[in-house]
Design an enzyme around this catalytic site. Structure first.
Site, PDB file in Angstrom:
ATOM      1  N   TYR A  24      -6.267  -5.774 -27.761  1.00 21.97           N
ATOM      2  CA  TYR A  24      -4.843  -4.930 -28.176  1.00 21.97           C
ATOM      3  C   TYR A  24      -4.699  -3.765 -28.503  1.00 21.97           C
ATOM      4  O   TYR A  24      -3.632  -2.997 -28.604  1.00 21.97           O
ATOM      5  CB  TYR A  24      -4.072  -5.896 -29.105  1.00 21.97           C
ATOM      6  N   HIS A 101       3.027  -8.001 -21.232  1.00 24.16           N
ATOM      7  CA  HIS A 101       1.994  -8.386 -21.865  1.00 24.16           C
ATOM      8  C   HIS A 101       1.010  -7.354 -22.144  1.00 24.16           C
ATOM      9  O   HIS A 101       0.585  -6.306 -21.180  1.00 24.16           O
ATOM     10  CB  HIS A 101       1.261  -9.415 -21.079  1.00 24.16           C
TER      11      HIS A 101
END
Length: 155
Positions: A24, A101
């Protein structure tokens, strides 16, 4: 008055920057929200952000947006693969939304490949890291501007 965007982040996204940075990245959710507000403001739009780890709270926030926002950007996190309730809330408010996302969910575990939102989203942004938020906000704002000019826009 300018257009209004609601940015929603689901479970565990409050840990952006510290949770699995190899997946991430290192940018925090606070940074993402601040940058997103600045981008929206540069287009004359207002962006409000909301994050919750709780499905019901996300449903409540979406319902509260009815008639008050012009577009929604949502990163549903793990609820992408499980939440009919959030899907139904998004459909009930009649506000176009972008599904976002940070990671490429299609390159991860097979159970992450299914989304309850993709078939109803005006657009889907996947795997661009936190840069995807910039793309989403820019897209929504440009589409607002195109609609004001009378052009057909996706959102």
């Amino acid at each position: 008055m300018g257009k209004s965007i609601l940015l929603i982040n689901g479970p565990n996204l409050n840990l952006l920057g510290t949770r699995e940075p190899h997946v991430y990245g290192h940018t925090t959710l606070s940074d993402v929200e601040s940058n997103s507000r600045e981008i929206a403001a540069s287009h004359g739009a207002v962006l409000e952000s909301f994050q919750s780890n709780h499905e019901g709270a996300i449903v409540d926030r979406i319902q509260a947006a009815r008639g008050k926002v012009d577009g929604i950007i949502i990163n549903p996190g793990a609820y992408t693969h499980t939440s009919v309730a959030i899907r139904d809330a998004l459909l009930s408010v009649d506000v176009p939304f972008i599904e976002l996302h940070v990671s490429n969910v299609h390159a991860r575990e097979p159970w992450r490949h299914h989304s309850y939102f993709s078939d109803k989203a005006a657009g889907i942004i996947v795997g661009l890291g936190v840069y995807g938020y910039k793309v989403a906000v820019e897209h929504v704002c440009v589409n607002f501007e195109e609609k004001e000019k009378g052009a057909k826009a996706a959102l």
